[in-house]
Design a protein around this motif. Structure first.
Motif, short mmCIF file in Angstrom:
data_model
loop_
_atom_site.label_atom_id
_atom_site.label_comp_id
_atom_site.label_asym_id
_atom_site.label_seq_id
_atom_site.Cartn_x
_atom_site.Cartn_y
_atom_site.Cartn_z
N GLY A 102 13.50 12.35 3.30
CA GLY A 102 12.25 12.99 3.38
C GLY A 102 11.10 12.41 2.74
O GLY A 102 9.85 13.07 3.21
N ALA A 103 11.02 11.53 2.13
CA ALA A 103 9.79 10.89 1.37
C ALA A 103 9.15 10.02 2.51
O ALA A 103 8.00 10.09 2.56
N THR A 104 9.94 9.58 3.75
CA THR A 104 9.18 9.06 4.78
C THR A 104 8.39 10.12 5.42
O THR A 104 7.55 9.85 6.03
N ALA A 105 8.94 11.51 5.58
CA ALA A 105 8.08 12.49 6.40
C ALA A 105 6.82 12.78 5.24
O ALA A 105 5.81 12.92 5.89
N GLY A 106 6.97 12.44 4.12
CA GLY A 106 5.70 12.61 3.31
C GLY A 106 4.81 11.57 3.63
O GLY A 106 3.41 11.93 3.70
N LEU A 107 5.13 10.42 3.92
CA LEU A 107 4.20 9.23 4.10
C LEU A 107 3.78 9.44 5.60
O LEU A 107 2.60 9.42 5.73
N ALA A 108 4.37 9.95 6.51
CA ALA A 108 3.82 10.44 7.91
C ALA A 108 2.74 11.44 7.78
O ALA A 108 1.73 11.28 8.56
N ARG A 109 2.97 12.43 6.98
CA ARG A 109 2.02 13.22 6.90
C ARG A 109 0.72 12.90 6.41
O ARG A 109 -0.54 13.46 7.05
N VAL A 110 0.45 11.93 5.78
CA VAL A 110 -0.89 11.33 5.37
C VAL A 110 -1.29 10.18 6.09
O VAL A 110 -2.02 9.57 5.60
N GLY A 111 -0.53 9.80 7.25
CA GLY A 111 -1.03 8.63 8.22
C GLY A 111 -0.68 7.35 7.79
O GLY A 111 -0.86 6.39 8.32
N ILE A 112 0.24 7.10 6.67
CA ILE A 112 0.74 5.85 6.36
C ILE A 112 1.51 5.18 7.25
O ILE A 112 1.53 4.07 7.47
N LEU A 113 2.26 5.99 8.14
CA LEU A 113 2.96 5.40 9.19
C LEU A 113 2.41 5.24 10.47
O LEU A 113 3.28 4.83 11.36
N ASP A 114 1.36 5.49 10.76
CA ASP A 114 0.63 5.72 12.01
C ASP A 114 0.37 4.17 12.68
O ASP A 114 0.55 4.03 13.72
N ALA A 137 5.39 5.42 18.37
CA ALA A 137 5.59 4.45 19.14
C ALA A 137 6.23 3.05 18.42
O ALA A 137 6.81 2.15 19.03
N LEU A 138 6.05 3.35 17.21
CA LEU A 138 6.36 2.03 16.13
C LEU A 138 7.54 2.44 15.56
O LEU A 138 8.16 1.64 14.56
N TYR A 139 8.34 3.46 15.60
CA TYR A 139 9.50 4.15 15.10
C TYR A 139 10.48 3.07 15.68
O TYR A 139 10.80 2.69 16.50
N GLN A 140 11.56 2.68 14.47
CA GLN A 140 12.46 1.76 14.53
C GLN A 140 13.93 2.57 14.35
O GLN A 140 13.91 2.91 13.45
N HIS A 141 14.90 2.39 15.22
CA HIS A 141 16.19 3.15 15.17
C HIS A 141 17.12 2.13 14.28
O HIS A 141 17.91 1.50 14.78
N ALA A 193 17.06 0.66 7.80
CA ALA A 193 15.90 0.56 6.99
C ALA A 193 14.91 -0.30 7.47
O ALA A 193 15.41 -1.46 8.39
N VAL A 194 13.55 -0.43 7.22
CA VAL A 194 12.67 -1.43 7.84
C VAL A 194 11.56 -1.60 6.71
O VAL A 194 10.95 -0.73 5.75
N THR A 195 11.22 -2.71 6.49
CA THR A 195 10.31 -3.30 5.73
C THR A 195 9.10 -3.65 6.85
O THR A 195 9.12 -4.68 7.64
N ALA A 196 7.89 -3.43 6.42
CA ALA A 196 6.61 -3.61 7.07
C ALA A 196 5.50 -3.82 6.19
O ALA A 196 5.01 -2.74 5.63
N THR A 233 10.95 3.55 9.66
CA THR A 233 12.23 4.28 10.22
C THR A 233 12.29 5.70 9.35
O THR A 233 11.28 5.97 8.58
N SER A 234 13.09 6.39 9.74
CA SER A 234 13.42 7.48 9.16
C SER A 234 14.68 8.20 9.26
O SER A 234 15.58 7.71 9.79
N ASN A 235 14.88 9.60 8.93
CA ASN A 235 16.19 10.12 9.47
C ASN A 235 16.29 10.28 10.94
O ASN A 235 17.34 10.26 11.49
N ALA A 236 15.29 10.21 11.48
CA ALA A 236 15.13 10.53 13.13
C ALA A 236 13.71 10.50 13.71
O ALA A 236 12.95 10.88 12.85
N LEU A 237 13.59 10.17 14.89
CA LEU A 237 12.18 10.18 15.18
C LEU A 237 11.81 11.64 15.32
O LEU A 237 10.66 12.00 15.17
N GLU A 238 12.57 12.39 15.81
CA GLU A 238 12.29 13.96 16.10
C GLU A 238 12.03 14.39 14.66
O GLU A 238 11.02 15.27 14.43
#
Length: 324
Positions: A108-120, A141-145, A148-151, A125-130
């Motif tokens: 769920g923390a990845t969703a938190g990052l997404a909400r503030v634009g950190i993953l834009d 467009a940058l989601y990896q299936h 774990a991903v380090t960027a 990656t996350s639990n699912a793109l959806e």
């Protein structure tokens, strides 16, 4: 070397299991490239105790207001993220990145990052793109299936991959030599005992740093005596030598593990399945538990079929070596 802090965010509904591997590895100096370089410090939004999903109570070491830049900020998953909570910590995560410091998020923390634009603008990656798309972020467009991903300085991880989460954190912190990290990951990912043997062989040189010279010399001598006795099928002498080695190494994680591993192999060779069963857990748990309890336990021979009331007497020569 001054210890560096790794901050672990704790909050109500935190998913206990997601950071277990990472926390244990960071806090346990054994096998580390620079032993004791890091320690984990828990941080909450307030000083109030929090309750995890598993019902465990955690009292934060510090509050968010007391948070200072550190080696890393770890954000576990938990139901609070999907309830729109924990927004305050996201400001801290952005500040870490602006200062060039890494953050690691799972579930769920990845969703938190997404909400503030950190993953834009970075692979993630996350639990699912959806799942992330429900946050209306712009990084699909940058989601990896991948588990774990380090960027750059951002680690993102699927909720089902706490092992990979730890693996990427360890790499980011440069916690272990590559060979040790890969053997550790292989062992816990596959359960293949050959990785354990690899870890043992890689760990043996670390004895030079962990044991006093006189103790180390006698420990190796007892292992050698056991090997010679096993070759001669003198199993009584072999067990005596391994028990003496166990006494010498019991309070240091690596030699303690090596002693139990050799006992396990000898028990298997003799088809002593009761002893085999009794040695499996000590062989697996000696490394993580010795730093916690090794100094508190009375010295003993280590044979599973001998209970505490029947501890092996410590010979005078070993007593002298241990006091040297």
């Amino acid at each position: 070397m001054e210890k560096q802090i790794v901050h672990l965010f704790v909050f109500n509904t935190l998913a206990d299991w997601e950071t277990g591997f990472a926390i244990a590895g960071i806090n346990n100096p054994d096998l580390q490239k620079h032993p004791g370089r890091y320690r984990v410090q828990t941080m909450g939004l307030t000083a109030e105790p929090v309750t995890t999903i598993g019902g465990m109570t955690i009292l934060p070491d510090i509050t968010l207001a007391e948070l200072e830049p550190s080696a890393m900020l770890i954000l576990p998953g938990g139901e609070a993220w999907d309830a729109g909570k924990n927004a305050e910590i996201l400001e801290a995560a952005e500040a870490f990145l602006q200062a060039g410091l890494p953050i690691a998020a799972i579930c769920g923390a990845t969703a938190g990052l997404a909400r503030v634009g950190i993953l834009d603008d970075k692979l993630h990656t996350s639990n699912a793109l959806e799942y992330l798309q429900t946050t209306h972020y712009r990084g699909a467009a940058l989601y990896q299936h991948q588990p774990a991903v380090t960027a750059g300085n951002v680690i993102t991880t699927n909720s089902t991959a706490p092992l990979e989460f730890a693996y990427h954190i360890f790499k980011m912190l440069d916690l272990y030599d590559t060979e040790i990290l890969e053997a550790w990951y292989g062992l816990f990912k596959t359960g293949d005992a050959s990785y354990y043997a690899t870890l043992q062989s890689l760990a043996t040189p670390l004895l030079e740093e962990k044991m006093k010279a006189t103790v180390r010399k006698q420990f190796k001598a007892e292992l050698g005596r056991a090997k010679t006795a096993i070759a001669a099928q003198d199993y009584g002498t072999a067990w005596n030598a391994l028990q003496r080695a166990h006494i010498l190494g019991q309070r240091d994680a690596i030699p303690h593990t090596i002693a139990h591993w050799n006992m396990l192999k000898l028990a298997w060779k003799q088809r002593d399945f009761r002893e085999v069963a009794g040695q499996i857990l000590p062989a697996l748990l000696a490394t993580p538990l010795t730093p916690l309890f090794g100094q508190l336990r009375s010295l003993r021979g280590g044979k599973a079929s001998v209970n505490d009331s029947g501890k092996m007497a410590i010979s005078e020569d070993i007593q002298r070596i241990l006091k040297h």
